[in-house]
Design an enzyme around this catalytic site. Structure first.
Site, mmCIF file in Angstrom:
data_model
loop_
_atom_site.group_PDB
_atom_site.id
_atom_site.type_symbol
_atom_site.label_atom_id
_atom_site.label_comp_id
_atom_site.label_asym_id
_atom_site.label_seq_id
_atom_site.Cartn_x
_atom_site.Cartn_y
_atom_site.Cartn_z
ATOM 1 N N ASP A 51 0.834 -1.198 0.000
ATOM 2 C CA ASP A 51 0.000 0.000 0.000
ATOM 3 C C ASP A 51 0.872 1.253 0.000
ATOM 4 O O ASP A 51 1.501 1.570 1.004
ATOM 5 C CB ASP A 51 -0.901 0.009 1.244
ATOM 6 C CG ASP A 51 -1.833 1.207 1.252
ATOM 7 O OD1 ASP A 51 -2.946 1.085 0.694
ATOM 8 O OD2 ASP A 51 -1.448 2.281 1.773
ATOM 9 N N TYR A 56 3.204 9.739 -0.608
ATOM 10 C CA TYR A 56 4.290 9.166 0.213
ATOM 11 C C TYR A 56 5.668 9.369 -0.428
ATOM 12 O O TYR A 56 6.691 9.230 0.248
ATOM 13 C CB TYR A 56 4.088 7.662 0.471
ATOM 14 C CG TYR A 56 2.792 7.281 1.161
ATOM 15 C CD1 TYR A 56 1.968 8.239 1.746
ATOM 16 C CD2 TYR A 56 2.382 5.957 1.219
ATOM 17 C CE1 TYR A 56 0.771 7.884 2.352
ATOM 18 C CE2 TYR A 56 1.190 5.596 1.836
ATOM 19 C CZ TYR A 56 0.381 6.567 2.390
ATOM 20 O OH TYR A 56 -0.796 6.201 2.983
ATOM 21 N N LYS A 81 -2.530 5.816 -4.255
ATOM 22 C CA LYS A 81 -3.639 6.749 -3.988
ATOM 23 C C LYS A 81 -3.420 8.057 -4.721
ATOM 24 O O LYS A 81 -2.300 8.593 -4.705
ATOM 25 C CB LYS A 81 -3.756 7.008 -2.480
ATOM 26 C CG LYS A 81 -3.758 5.735 -1.661
ATOM 27 C CD LYS A 81 -3.937 5.949 -0.184
ATOM 28 C CE LYS A 81 -3.579 4.691 0.581
ATOM 29 N NZ LYS A 81 -2.136 4.557 0.887
ATOM 30 N N HIS A 111 -7.233 9.706 -2.182
ATOM 31 C CA HIS A 111 -6.615 9.663 -0.847
ATOM 32 C C HIS A 111 -7.485 10.311 0.238
ATOM 33 O O HIS A 111 -7.527 9.845 1.377
ATOM 34 C CB HIS A 111 -5.239 10.324 -0.909
ATOM 35 C CG HIS A 111 -4.280 9.812 0.113
ATOM 36 N ND1 HIS A 111 -2.934 9.793 -0.074
ATOM 37 C CD2 HIS A 111 -4.466 9.310 1.358
ATOM 38 C CE1 HIS A 111 -2.336 9.283 0.993
ATOM 39 N NE2 HIS A 111 -3.248 8.989 1.881
HETATM 40 P P1 NDP Z 1 0.691 1.474 11.870
HETATM 41 O O1 NDP Z 1 -0.504 1.479 12.719
HETATM 42 O O2 NDP Z 1 0.850 0.413 10.850
HETATM 43 O O3 NDP Z 1 1.970 1.505 12.814
HETATM 44 C C1 NDP Z 1 3.256 1.653 12.284
HETATM 45 C C2 NDP Z 1 4.219 1.937 13.418
HETATM 46 O O4 NDP Z 1 4.297 0.814 14.292
HETATM 47 C C3 NDP Z 1 5.613 2.208 12.941
HETATM 48 O O5 NDP Z 1 6.156 3.192 13.804
HETATM 49 C C4 NDP Z 1 6.331 0.872 13.114
HETATM 50 O O6 NDP Z 1 7.689 1.097 13.390
HETATM 51 C C5 NDP Z 1 5.627 0.305 14.325
HETATM 52 N N1 NDP Z 1 5.490 -1.175 14.254
HETATM 53 C C6 NDP Z 1 5.041 -1.913 13.233
HETATM 54 N N2 NDP Z 1 4.990 -3.222 13.545
HETATM 55 C C7 NDP Z 1 5.443 -3.314 14.813
HETATM 56 C C8 NDP Z 1 5.615 -4.400 15.688
HETATM 57 N N3 NDP Z 1 5.313 -5.637 15.320
HETATM 58 N N4 NDP Z 1 6.092 -4.141 16.940
HETATM 59 C C9 NDP Z 1 6.394 -2.883 17.325
HETATM 60 N N5 NDP Z 1 6.243 -1.810 16.530
HETATM 61 C C10 NDP Z 1 5.762 -2.020 15.282
HETATM 62 O O7 NDP Z 1 0.785 2.937 11.238
HETATM 63 P P2 NDP Z 1 0.617 3.679 9.875
HETATM 64 O O8 NDP Z 1 0.003 4.956 10.246
HETATM 65 O O9 NDP Z 1 1.868 3.675 9.102
HETATM 66 O O10 NDP Z 1 -0.485 2.852 9.046
HETATM 67 C C11 NDP Z 1 -0.175 1.753 8.224
HETATM 68 C C12 NDP Z 1 -0.359 2.067 6.756
HETATM 69 O O11 NDP Z 1 -1.672 2.526 6.484
HETATM 70 C C13 NDP Z 1 0.497 3.231 6.241
HETATM 71 O O12 NDP Z 1 1.852 2.868 6.089
HETATM 72 C C14 NDP Z 1 -0.207 3.554 4.952
HETATM 73 O O13 NDP Z 1 0.117 2.615 3.964
HETATM 74 C C15 NDP Z 1 -1.660 3.423 5.388
HETATM 75 N N6 NDP Z 1 -2.213 4.731 5.827
HETATM 76 C C16 NDP Z 1 -3.149 5.323 5.014
HETATM 77 C C17 NDP Z 1 -3.669 6.551 5.327
HETATM 78 C C18 NDP Z 1 -4.684 7.151 4.426
HETATM 79 O O14 NDP Z 1 -4.998 8.347 4.594
HETATM 80 N N7 NDP Z 1 -5.238 6.422 3.504
HETATM 81 C C19 NDP Z 1 -3.264 7.284 6.533
HETATM 82 C C20 NDP Z 1 -2.331 6.551 7.374
HETATM 83 C C21 NDP Z 1 -1.842 5.325 7.011
HETATM 84 P P3 NDP Z 1 8.899 0.622 12.408
HETATM 85 O O15 NDP Z 1 8.533 1.004 10.997
HETATM 86 O O16 NDP Z 1 10.046 1.391 12.942
HETATM 87 O O17 NDP Z 1 8.998 -0.857 12.594
#
Ligand code: NDP
Length: 274
Positions: A51, A56, A81, A111
């Site tokens: 995704d 991004y 998006k 988006h």
């Molecule tokens: P998430 O809820 O997926 O959380 C991501 C965070 O959690 C990062 O800081 C990551 O750190 C950490 N993390 C991930 N897995 C673990 C784990 N197993 N243990 C501990 N920490 C963990 O956040 P997002 O807001 O990024 O949402 C996910 C995706 O959703 C986005 O990447 C995007 O693709 C989509 N999105 C879409 C939006 C929209 O408007 N359509 C808005 C927001 C998100 P690290 O990377 O350092 O491991």
């Protein structure tokens, strides 16, 4: 779970296509080695859904990783998006395809509903007609916005990607999406990393011998809701994929449901960012 099995866990879309329940999100993964490595690891570990978004700035790296992985293009579900401030969904789809180095998108989403929910839709339909996207949908749309769009659309949106987790259990929005044949897809399923510290989630994780992240993700897939956790760490990308070999009981689900802070809202967002 191995690649072949994970690939099979999909949810049908109303247009006849299917979306894998688990995907890798890459928001805030830098274009370059960070995004590239994350996508390569995910594909190695069996993810078949990525995704990204024009906003991004990492479509090039996603595309490079996809090509270098050796996984056939048709096995991977690629979402990007449309950035609604940019005006032209068709021209922007062409630019995304160039950056990604692919000749079609699996899913192309608006988006956010900037300028109103119907403004970009004719261009999205055209992008689909031209074969740039197999499926089209929206993101961050409330029930009212979806209704307005559905009333005007020739081709209905098949996905609404929204912030969704036990703490944002948008039950009203989920129910309305179901009724309208739109698949709700969960973004920020880990609360952007914050919800792993939840006492309730931790307790349920312990009960199952799982991690808090796995419980949070399983809460969505238990309802057949696609989830797209983001991580740039290989071990976490692997951990987040181990969610198809256990289940949550109805008591676990009820405990998690009770964490909701949205009051079961029909809204997609508490406040607009545009
Ligand atoms: P998430 O809820 O997926 O959380 C991501 C965070 O959690 C990062 O800081 C990551 O750190 C950490 N993390 C991930 N897995 C673990 C784990 N197993 N243990 C501990 N920490 C963990 O956040 P997002 O807001 O990024 O949402 C996910 C995706 O959703 C986005 O990447 C995007 O693709 C989509 N999105 C879409 C939006 C929209 O408007 N359509 C808005 C927001 C998100 P690290 O990377 O350092 O491991």
């Amino acid at each position: 779970m191995d690649a072949a099995t994970q690939q099979g866990v999909t949810r049908p879309l109303a247009d006849g296509n299917a979306i894998p329940l688990l995907g890798l999100g890459v928001w805030q993964a830098m274009n370059g080695p960070e995004s590239k490595k994350a996508v390569r690891w995910a594909l190695e570990l069996g993810y078949r859904h990525i995704d990204t978004a024009q906003a991004y700035g990492n479509e090039e790296s996603v595309g490079e990783a996809l090509r270098e992985s050796g996984v056939p293009r048709e096995e991977v579900f690629v979402t990007t998006k449309f950035h609604p401030a940019r005006g032209d969904p068709v021209g922007e789809a062409e630019a995304s395809l160039r950056r990604l180095g692919v000749d079609y998108l699996d899913l192309y989403l608006i988006h956010w509903p900037q300028g109103g929910p119907t403004l970009a839709w004719p261009g999205m339909e055209r992008a689909r007609e031209l074969g740039y996207a197999r499926s089209i949908g929206v993101s961050n749309f409330d029930v009212g916005e979806l209704q307005e769009l559905l009333a005007a659309a020739s081709v209905p949106p098949v996905v609404n990607q929204v912030q969704f987790s036990p703490y944002e259990y948008r039950k009203g929005l989920l129910e309305a999406c179901r009724q309208k044949g739109v698949v709700l897809e969960a973004y920020s399923p880990l609360g952007h990393g914050r919800y792993m510290a939840s006492e309730t989630v931790g307790r349920i994780a312990q009960r199952h011998g799982r991690t808090p992240a796995q419980v949070l993700l399983r809460w969505s897939t238990e309802r057949d809701i696609p989830v797209i956790p983001k991580s740039t760490h290989r071990d976490r990308i692997a951990e987040n994929a181990q969610i198809f070999d256990f289940g949550l009981s109805s008591a676990d689900m009820a405990e998690l449901d009770a964490l909701d802070r949205t009051g079961g809202t029909q809204r997609a967002l508490e406040r607009e960012w545009w």
